[in-house]
Design a protein around this motif. Structure first.
Motif, short mmCIF file in Angstrom:
data_model
loop_
_atom_site.label_atom_id
_atom_site.label_comp_id
_atom_site.label_asym_id
_atom_site.label_seq_id
_atom_site.Cartn_x
_atom_site.Cartn_y
_atom_site.Cartn_z
N GLU A 127 73.03 -34.35 48.02
CA GLU A 127 72.21 -34.81 48.32
C GLU A 127 71.71 -33.62 48.85
O GLU A 127 70.36 -33.12 49.07
CB GLU A 127 72.32 -36.47 49.54
CG GLU A 127 72.70 -36.90 48.92
CD GLU A 127 72.71 -38.65 49.46
OE1 GLU A 127 71.78 -38.46 50.25
OE2 GLU A 127 72.36 -39.47 49.33
N LEU A 128 72.58 -32.59 49.77
CA LEU A 128 71.52 -31.38 50.42
C LEU A 128 70.88 -30.30 49.43
O LEU A 128 70.65 -29.79 48.97
CB LEU A 128 72.61 -31.20 51.46
CG LEU A 128 72.66 -31.81 52.66
CD1 LEU A 128 73.72 -31.90 53.90
CD2 LEU A 128 71.53 -31.53 53.53
N LEU A 129 72.37 -30.22 48.54
CA LEU A 129 71.99 -28.45 47.87
C LEU A 129 71.80 -29.23 46.28
O LEU A 129 71.44 -30.61 45.66
CB LEU A 129 73.61 -28.71 48.05
CG LEU A 129 74.32 -28.05 48.67
CD1 LEU A 129 75.62 -27.14 48.74
CD2 LEU A 129 73.36 -27.28 49.99
N GLU A 130 71.32 -28.12 45.97
CA GLU A 130 70.67 -28.69 44.45
C GLU A 130 70.94 -27.46 43.63
O GLU A 130 71.52 -26.16 44.12
CB GLU A 130 69.54 -28.44 44.23
CG GLU A 130 68.49 -28.12 43.20
CD GLU A 130 67.01 -27.90 42.95
OE1 GLU A 130 66.38 -28.28 42.07
OE2 GLU A 130 66.40 -27.54 44.02
N PHE A 131 72.26 -27.58 42.77
CA PHE A 131 72.45 -26.34 41.38
C PHE A 131 70.98 -26.06 40.72
O PHE A 131 70.44 -27.12 40.19
CB PHE A 131 73.29 -27.10 40.57
CG PHE A 131 74.79 -27.22 41.18
CD1 PHE A 131 75.41 -26.16 41.65
CD2 PHE A 131 74.65 -28.49 42.68
CE1 PHE A 131 76.64 -26.28 42.54
CE2 PHE A 131 75.67 -28.44 43.50
CZ PHE A 131 76.86 -27.46 43.42
N LYS A 132 70.78 -24.97 40.29
CA LYS A 132 70.01 -25.19 39.21
C LYS A 132 70.05 -23.16 38.78
O LYS A 132 70.73 -22.23 39.10
CB LYS A 132 68.41 -24.35 39.98
CG LYS A 132 68.69 -23.57 40.73
CD LYS A 132 67.10 -23.73 41.88
CE LYS A 132 66.53 -23.39 42.99
NZ LYS A 132 65.37 -23.51 43.56
N THR A 133 69.17 -22.72 37.90
CA THR A 133 69.00 -21.97 36.96
C THR A 133 67.93 -20.94 37.62
O THR A 133 66.83 -21.22 37.42
CB THR A 133 69.30 -22.02 35.51
OG1 THR A 133 70.78 -22.51 35.30
CG2 THR A 133 68.74 -20.78 35.09
N VAL A 134 68.07 -19.93 38.07
CA VAL A 134 66.99 -18.50 37.96
C VAL A 134 67.21 -17.79 37.55
O VAL A 134 67.69 -17.22 37.29
CB VAL A 134 67.12 -18.22 39.86
CG1 VAL A 134 66.23 -17.10 39.92
CG2 VAL A 134 67.45 -18.89 41.16
#
Lengths: 277, 277
Positions: free
Chosen positions: B197-204
């Motif tokens: 819930e705290l972290l976000e996974f994403k592509t930069v």
DNA sequence: AATACCTTTACGCGGCGTAACGGTCT
DNA sequence: TAGACCGTTACGCCGCGTAAAGGTAT
């Protein structure tokens, strides 16, 4: 400790180049494994790596960067190197701009379908020893007479010519009032053994000229001369002496006009600002 | 017929180059002696030789000149080649001028004895997959708390990191009224297996940045940031995103402030004319 | 045992300069 | 026969890309 691949990613320098920089002593790994030969870099080398990239992007060669790093970052030396590079770059730009000017001039010339577009070369005509005969003519067509006299006298004096000879005709001036043309014809000589009242032996200094070599009859000369004169103006040169022709193939060596090969030379120098009259 | 030495003098092309031009088919001798291999040129080749010199002085490469001569002197093709070269030369000039601008900026900077002069690189930070944690802080010094949370959560989720990782902190904005700093910290990940819930996974996405890597405590950050910001203005770039730091060596890996290695990144793009507000 | 990463060595590009080694002309 | 001229072959410069052939780490 970072292996070369990791350091390559962090520094944005290719593995190949890191090895090359090691070879030339520009950026040596912190540590090299004694047994495997693997190169290991430290994160503390990243500022140096970035500095190398920065100096490269300013246009410094790798050798110069090596000097930069070796010389200690003393500000004075640093500034000197920068100023020297500033100079070099300005010169490069000036050179490219003169090329660009010539290219643009040539593009404009294509409109005129001029067959000589892009044929003009700036070169140096070397210093040489010549035998010369100068006289005033009524018409250009009489130039042949000068050559006859020159050749006869040279023959009489047993003048020795080199294998590669220049036959040149210098136009000293046209006097419209007297309808006279002042022309001097010259041949390169190897040695001058005698002396003559008609001929003069002398040394001609090297000259910078705008040169155009064309094949064909002398009827083209007028157009060619106008084209070269225009080219000189448009490309920031100015006339620096009397114009002359070099006859590579002339009536003396072939009978067909279409086989004549003539080099038109305009002595020039870079244009110096305005002249106060 | 002229031997290579004679033709070399008349054409102002060195013997070496005449042989080279023969080899690449740019200017082949009129005749080659079957037995001695001697090259013989004719005076009729002088116009071609001069043309080669002329095109070279316009900046054409030998290969391009070969094409010029092979393609027939049809004016259209000729003009096209000229215009293409005009383009190339303009680009070269623009490139050199941007270098010159940077060099002159660096020279001015030497006055200030700035230790970072000539250390800025324009590079691309590659596209990457990250895990991110964003929060609002009162002070920069609290950034450590974000890292603790991020690391703890990553540990819990058994996130796999690649060998070469980036630890970045993005400054999203400073709100002076609420005395809040909006900061996002990111770590490159290899794989993300869980969710949080705290972290976000994403592509930069890949980003073009002005980068400066320095070693030392974070007290230098203010000066460095100001220097980079000024550099961007002076060198015709403009900001194109939120500035961020990459922590190559940080409190997480060493205790000594003097050992920290930090990369300051300002996303940039070439400056586009004025913006109408 | 496969795969990813490391090593060294070396060639190509472009436009010449330079040199070594040997044949040809006068 | 000397010496000027010709021939071919090849290396160096500069900053990289590219690739081959083989060792090392996981």
């Amino acid at each position: 400790m970072l292996k070369i691949g990791d350091f390559s990613i962090l520094s944005s320098i290719s593995i190949h180049m890191l090895r090359h920089y090691d070879e030339i002593g520009l950026l040596t790994p912190d540590h090299i494994d004694r047994f495997t030969g693997y190169r290991y870099y430290s994160e503390e080398q990243l500022p140096a790596a970035n500095r190398i990239l920065a100096l490269k992007s300013l246009g410094f060669a790798l050798k110069e960067i090596t000097r930069f790093l070796g010389e200690s970052p003393a500000e004075d030396k640093f500034r000197q190197l920068l100023e020297q590079k500033e100079n070099e770059k300005s010169n490069e730009i000036r050179f490219l701009e003169s090329q660009l000017l010539r290219i643009r001039h040539a593009i404009l010339e294509t409109e005129t379908k001029n067959e000589f577009t892009g044929c003009i070369v700036v070169k140096e005509i070397p210093k040489r020893r010549v035998v010369s005969y100068r006289a005033k003519l009524r018409e250009y067509s009489q130039e042949g007479l000068l050559w006859e006299t020159l050749n006869d006298e040279c023959c009489r004096l047993k003048v020795v010519f080199p294998g590669t000879e220049y036959n040149t005709a210098i136009l000293h001036g046209v006097d419209p009032d007297h309808e006279e043309i002042d022309v001097e014809v010259q041949k390169t000589v190897e040695r001058c053994s005698g002396s003559s009242e008609l001929l003069e032996f002398k040394t001609v200094e090297a000259e910078l000229v705008a040169s155009l070599i064309f094949q064909g009859g002398y009827g083209k000369l007028k157009d060619v001369n106008e084209y070269v004169a225009g080219w000189i103006r448009e490309n920031n040169w100015e006339l620096n002496g009397n114009i002359f022709n070099i006859y590579h193939v002339s009536p003396g060596s072939t009978e067909q006009e279409s086989g004549f090969v003539t080099e038109v030379c305009f002595p020039i120098r870079p244009r110096t600002g305005e002249i106060v009259s």
